[in-house]
Design an enzyme around this catalytic site. Structure first.
Site, PDB file in Angstrom:
ATOM      1  N   CYS A  79       1.591 -72.304 -11.862  1.00 33.06           N
ATOM      2  CA  CYS A  79       0.450 -72.007 -13.294  1.00 33.06           C
ATOM      3  C   CYS A  79       1.074 -72.743 -14.377  1.00 33.06           C
ATOM      4  O   CYS A  79       0.387 -72.959 -15.522  1.00 33.06           O
ATOM      5  CB  CYS A  79       0.012 -70.677 -13.154  1.00 33.06           C
ATOM      6  SG  CYS A  79       1.091 -69.144 -13.100  1.00 33.06           S
TER       7      CYS A  79
ATOM      8  N   HIS B  35       3.606 -63.601 -19.902  1.00 34.57           N
ATOM      9  CA  HIS B  35       3.365 -63.575 -18.584  1.00 34.57           C
ATOM     10  C   HIS B  35       2.309 -62.642 -17.863  1.00 34.57           C
ATOM     11  O   HIS B  35       3.276 -61.811 -18.114  1.00 34.57           O
ATOM     12  CB  HIS B  35       3.977 -64.570 -17.336  1.00 34.57           C
ATOM     13  CG  HIS B  35       3.668 -65.451 -16.216  1.00 34.57           C
ATOM     14  ND1 HIS B  35       2.642 -64.441 -15.302  1.00 34.57           N
ATOM     15  CD2 HIS B  35       3.096 -66.637 -16.341  1.00 34.57           C
ATOM     16  CE1 HIS B  35       2.348 -65.286 -14.568  1.00 34.57           C
ATOM     17  NE2 HIS B  35       2.725 -66.525 -14.781  1.00 34.57           N
TER      18      HIS B  35
END
Length: 491
Positions: free
Chosen positions: A298, A325
């Site tokens: 991602c 994150h």
């Protein structure tokens, strides 16, 4: 302000609501009959409510000098409905603005006939290859966070007949008698992304989930090479492995030993010689001979398009990528043993420094940056939406305004318009980007520039944005392509 002026605001609003209501059946008919995916400056408007359509139009105010009205786009939809169009992605917002600026006295229909000429009158036509491969069977191997979002996107797109069809999911039996219902419930309700947009029922007798009319077989298996997909009428299927258990060619190759499986794509970084694909950057390297591919990570998907854009315009000497994150299922909710450093500490209570291979992985998709980037990551107590901070040393000087203007143009009119989004608001926070289908969103208000030093802040929905990138890869693997209108300025 007079009473009449106050009433006028409400009158204007109800009029726009009425116009948006008139757009909904046109949007739906173009989608289901012609396979036309409509959008407004990159915001898809299929299956949207009246408010959703109005918000998409309101967004244009951020990127253009003036607002866009539904009164401008409704006539476009009406004209498109008369032209017997073939399948395509059409941005009616950009077309409406272009007609305002470049109509040159032409009628709206004449303008459209010229702007989208390749698909005018093409309804119902298809190549011999398309006729042979009316649908492309897709199987989800694993049904976790990414698997369920992939299912949502595939089911949503099935309404337009885009030739990708979710036929099955493969999981290990959870041990409970209600295993199938529990799987369906997790698809039906999501704490981050909200309820499923449609209806879901369970067919216990046939071990299937039926989502918006799509019959999805649930197959229980202990290994990727132990399934005979042909038993369920599945053939030449693309297997999307979202378990992350196997990342090399040997492990992923086990999928290809199952009858009915033809190709595999991994939703994690691949190891060895497996191609790591970031759609929009190196998807042109996908060939019909490729049997095993990776959709990278991602974070790699979020930062590579922005880095590509900056490298092409300003050059990059070196830099550092710091990822902030959201925590993931790999971490512990409370302190407990974990084989990884620091990850054993509670994800919900701590910021956790950890490693990331995303900076080095960029080079697999963008070789020009090999050895130029370092990277690290901090896991933070939010369940979704992350941020990448790109601290770059460029080959030439740039101001924050210049960088933002350039990235705004890339987000709106370049080949990376589906990968890069752009926001210019001093009030946005991470939850505002839940559900974003772009790989990354540049936060213009946070951009810092000093000579050849440029610092960019890039938001990304590490679940949904990444899933959208995976589906784009699968579309290409399946040979499902859509022309995009209006054509980009550089075309």
């Amino acid at each position: 302000m007079s009473h009449e002026q106050i009433n006028q605001h409400l009158s204007n609003w109800t009029e726009r609501e009425s116009t948006a209501e008139a757009m909904i059946p046109l949007i739906g008919r173009l989608y289901r009959k012609n396979n036309i995916v409509t959008s407004v400056y990159g915001r898809a408007i299929i299956n949207q409510s009246v408010i959703g359509i109005l918000r998409a139009h309101r967004f244009v105010r951020q990127v253009e000098d003036s607002e866009l009205s539904v009164h401008d786009t409704l006539p476009l939809l009406e004209a498109m409905d008369r032209l017997e169009l073939g399948r395509a992605h059409i941005d009616i917002g950009k077309l409406a603005v272009k007609f305002k600026n470049e109509g040159n006295g032409r009628s709206l229909e004449d303008f459209l006939r010229e702007e989208i000429a390749p698909i005018v009158g093409q309804y119902g036509t298809q190549s011999e290859e398309d006729a042979e491969n009316e649908t492309k069977d897709v199987v989800l191997y694993g049904f976790g966070r990414i698997g369920r979002l992939l299912a949502r996107i595939l089911v949503e797109k099935a309404g337009g007949g885009n030739n990708l069809r979710l036929r099955a999911i493969v999981v290990r039996h959870g041990g409970a008698d209600s295993d199938l219902e529990k799987r369906a419930s997790l698809l039906r309700r999501d704490s981050v992304h909200g309820p499923f947009n449609g209806t879901i029922t369970v067919d216990e007798e046939n071990s299937a989930i039926i989502a918006n009319g799509n019959f999805i077989k649930v197959i229980y298996s202990d290994g990727p090479d132990k399934v005979d997909y042909t038993e369920y009428g599945i053939k030449n299927a693309i297997i999307i492995d979202n378990t992350g258990m196997w990342r090399d060619e040997e492990g992923l190759g086990r999928h290809l030993k199952s009858r009915g499986a033809s190709r595999v794509i991994l939703t994690a970084p691949g190891k060895g010689d497996i191609k790591n694909i970031v759609y929009g950057i190196n998807n042109d390297t996908i060939t019909s001979e490729d049997r095993i591919l990776s959709a990278a990570s991602c974070t790699t998907n979020a930062i590579t398009p922005v880095l590509k854009a900056i490298y092409d315009e300003y050059g990059i000497e070196d830099g550092h990528v710091e990822t902030v994150h959201a925590y993931t299922n790999d971490q512990n909710l409370i302190d407990n043993y974990h084989k990884g450093s620091r990850r054993g500490r509670s994800a919900a209570l701590n910021m956790v420094i950890t490693e990331t291979g995303a900076a080095k992985a960029v080079a697999k998709a963008l070789p020009e940056l090999k050895g130029k980037l370092s990277g690290n990551a901090i896991r933070v107590p939010t369940p979704n939406v992350s941020m990448a901070i790109l601290n770059l040393n460029l080959s030439k000087e740039v101001t924050a305004e210049q960088a933002n203007d350039y990235l705004r143009e890339m987000a709106l009119h370049s080949e990376l318009q589906k990968q890069i989004d752009f926001v210019n608001s001093p009030e946005v926070v991470s939850s505002d980007f839940v559900g974003s289908r772009h790989a990354g969103i540049v936060d213009a208000q946070a951009t810092i520039a000093n000579g050849k030093r440029l610092i960019l802040y890039v938001w990304y929905d590490n679940e949904f944005g990444y899933s959208a990138q995976v589906i784009r890869c699968v579309n290409q693997m399946a040979g499902v392509t859509f022309p995009i209108f209006p054509k980009r300025a550089r075309d």
